[in-house]
Design an enzyme around this catalytic site. Structure first.
Site, mmCIF file in Angstrom:
data_model
loop_
_atom_site.group_PDB
_atom_site.id
_atom_site.type_symbol
_atom_site.label_atom_id
_atom_site.label_comp_id
_atom_site.label_asym_id
_atom_site.label_seq_id
_atom_site.Cartn_x
_atom_site.Cartn_y
_atom_site.Cartn_z
ATOM 1 N N HIS A 60 -1.928 -5.257 5.579
ATOM 2 C CA HIS A 60 -1.020 -6.557 5.397
ATOM 3 C C HIS A 60 -0.445 -6.885 6.730
ATOM 4 C CE1 HIS A 60 2.638 -8.744 4.028
ATOM 5 N NE2 HIS A 60 2.358 -8.774 2.963
ATOM 6 N N ASP A 113 1.731 2.891 4.105
ATOM 7 C CA ASP A 113 2.663 1.347 3.711
ATOM 8 C C ASP A 113 2.320 1.604 2.234
ATOM 9 O OD1 ASP A 113 3.173 -0.995 2.648
ATOM 10 O OD2 ASP A 113 1.754 -2.197 4.147
ATOM 11 N N GLN A 138 2.596 -1.425 -2.081
ATOM 12 C CA GLN A 138 1.698 -1.780 -3.418
ATOM 13 C C GLN A 138 1.680 -0.206 -4.291
ATOM 14 O OE1 GLN A 138 1.021 -4.421 -4.839
ATOM 15 N NE2 GLN A 138 1.430 -5.473 -3.045
ATOM 16 N N LYS A 159 8.807 -4.848 -5.292
ATOM 17 C CA LYS A 159 7.497 -4.816 -5.668
ATOM 18 C C LYS A 159 7.473 -3.500 -6.845
ATOM 19 C CE LYS A 159 5.494 -6.512 -1.786
ATOM 20 N NZ LYS A 159 4.676 -7.750 -2.018
ATOM 21 N N CYS A 219 -1.591 -12.563 2.879
ATOM 22 C CA CYS A 219 -1.159 -11.869 4.183
ATOM 23 C C CYS A 219 -2.150 -10.920 4.715
ATOM 24 C CB CYS A 219 0.414 -11.331 4.108
ATOM 25 S SG CYS A 219 1.674 -12.340 3.428
HETATM 26 N N1 PMP Z 1 2.441 -4.118 2.919
HETATM 27 C C1 PMP Z 1 2.125 -4.422 1.686
HETATM 28 C C2 PMP Z 1 0.815 -3.630 1.127
HETATM 29 C C3 PMP Z 1 2.612 -5.573 0.653
HETATM 30 O O1 PMP Z 1 1.652 -5.684 -0.249
HETATM 31 C C4 PMP Z 1 3.476 -6.264 1.245
HETATM 32 C C5 PMP Z 1 4.354 -7.369 0.434
HETATM 33 N N2 PMP Z 1 3.183 -8.364 0.073
HETATM 34 C C6 PMP Z 1 4.061 -5.874 2.294
HETATM 35 C C7 PMP Z 1 3.665 -4.589 3.183
HETATM 36 C C8 PMP Z 1 5.514 -6.589 2.956
HETATM 37 O O2 PMP Z 1 6.526 -6.505 1.923
HETATM 38 P P1 PMP Z 1 7.819 -7.100 2.053
HETATM 39 O O3 PMP Z 1 7.585 -8.295 2.141
HETATM 40 O O4 PMP Z 1 8.628 -6.957 0.838
HETATM 41 O O5 PMP Z 1 8.591 -6.584 3.131
#
Ligand code: PMP
Length: 404
Positions: A121, A198, A201, A224, A362
């Protein structure tokens, strides 16, 4: 599945009860919140609201207890060695920036290398790019196999004496791949590199045990994993946190301030400048308690059944291709269409009150590699049902017939 009572579970979600026609399949973007989470936040404001760590009065103690109990709950959920290894952040993004700006800036030097993967991401790319530009670091990227799994042979070739960090997702938010974390972490450690996972998810689906994983840093977002927005956490090994300088300065994080110099608190407080999101921390702890009380293996089997039903149904539709077919995927399916643009498809689905995500998720480098303008992403979680998957498949069949 009789082991998993989804009807009873759905009743715990006020938004889903209030909008029975909604088919919400955008859980990778954010999940809805069970009543237990909403109640916990409300209860904090109604019974314990005061600023933490500051005052001697009774209510301030109650707030501090609630906040620190939330930290302990998160530590237990992750099987962290000690609650002091948990730093509250605004979410995954802030947690990664904290590691980059504190650990990275103090430990990495010109010529050092960071390994990322093609699945990351933007939140696990851009903070490292910013640091690399500042420090003269080199970023290397683990490439994909055709099925969307990582090329582990190429990964091993990237590892070298200058490799200082591997930053890798536990579950791709764009195509659902779960990288083999244990194996990658072992390889990185053998080369003396640290590993950041990370788990944004993975948290809602997988049992995360930081000691078993043997990672060095792990980050996630509350929103999430059935929790509130504005809260997330960094878990880091105690010895690493102890050696990390503060990142943001302000109240709460100091030991003593004078104009001739300031000393800082021990971790985790050193990294929590300013008034923290207290009610949100309490809500996040309630979310993890709620999730932890479910039969996790039954939940995982249920979610995988939903994913398999969805992929089976998509395979029967003409002109639809599932992007990412690696074994062991999470309950998240990306689809590409031969003769329709995913944005058009998503708009037709929205007209039927079916919520999906469309775009590059993203993860623009990944979409470029796959040579796709974007995909339609269907992301499932604990409260989704076979009926919803069938509604999506039937609406998709109608939509494609109309568009093609
Ligand atoms: N890493 C991953 C794998 C994600 O799916 C996301 C959110 N789509 C993020 C990081 C970023 O998370 P946040 O916007 O809640 O900081």
């Amino acid at each position: 599945s009789p082991a998993f009572d989804v009807a009873a579970l759905r009743e715990q979600f006020p938004l889903l009860c209030a909008q029975p026609a909604l088919v919400y399949l955008d859980n990778a973007a954010t999940t809805h919140k069970p009543r237990a989470v909403l109640d916990a936040e409300r209860r904090f404001y109604e019974t314990s609201n005061a600023n933490v760590h500051r005052s001697v009065h009774r209510l301030a103690h109650a707030a501090t207890d609630a906040f620190e109990n939330a930290r302990s709950t998160i530590a237990r959920f992750l099987n962290a060695h000690d609650a002091r290894e948990i730093v509250f952040t605004r979410g995954t993004t802030e947690a990664i920036n904290l590691v980059a700006q504190s650990w990275g800036r103090s430990q990495l030097h010109a010529g050092d290398e960071i390994i990322l993967t093609m699945l990351e991401h933007h939140a696990n790319i851009v903070p490292w790019q910013m640091l690399a530009a500042e420090r003269g670091l080199t970023l290397r990227v683990v490439e994909l196999q055709p099925d969307g799994s990582l090329d582990l042979a190429q990964f091993r070739q990237l590892m070298g004496s200058r490799t200082r960090l591997l930053a890798v997702t536990a579950l791709s938010n764009a195509i659902g791949t779960r990288p083999p974390l244990r194996e990658m972490i072992d390889t990185a450690h053998r080369h003396g590199a640290r590993v950041l996972v990370d788990a944004a998810q993975a948290m809602a689906h997988d049992i995360i045990d930081v000691q078993d994983l043997d990672a060095d840093f792990l980050v996630f977002s509350g929103h999430k994993v059935f929790g509130p927005t504005g809260i997330g956490a960094l878990w880091a090994r105690g010895d690493l946190l102890a050696g990390m300088p503060p990142w943001q300065g302000g109240g709460e994080m100091i030991e003593r301030v004078s104009f001739s110099g300031t000393t800082y608190q021990a971790p985790p407080y050193r990294f929590e400048a300013g008034t923290p999101p207290m009610a949100q921390a309490v809500g996040l702890a309630a979310a993890l308690d709620w999730l932890g009380a479910l039969d996790r293996p039954a939940l995982a089997a249920y979610e995988d059944m939903l994913r398999a039903t969805l992929e089976h149904g998509l395979a029967a539709l003409p002109g639809v291709r599932v992007v990412g077919t690696a074994p062991g995927k999470g309950p998240l399916v990306s689809a590409a269409f031969e003769q329709a643009h995913p944005f058009d498809v998503a708009q037709f689905l929205d007209a039927r009150d079916i919520a999906v995500r469309v775009g590059t998720h993203c993860a623009q480098p990944l979409m470029e590699t796959l040579q796709l303008p974007g995909t339609l992403r269907i992301s499932l979680c604990a409260y989704n049902t076979v009926t919803e998957v069938e509604a999506l498949l039937s609406a998709l069949a109608d939509t494609l017939e109309w568009l093609q």
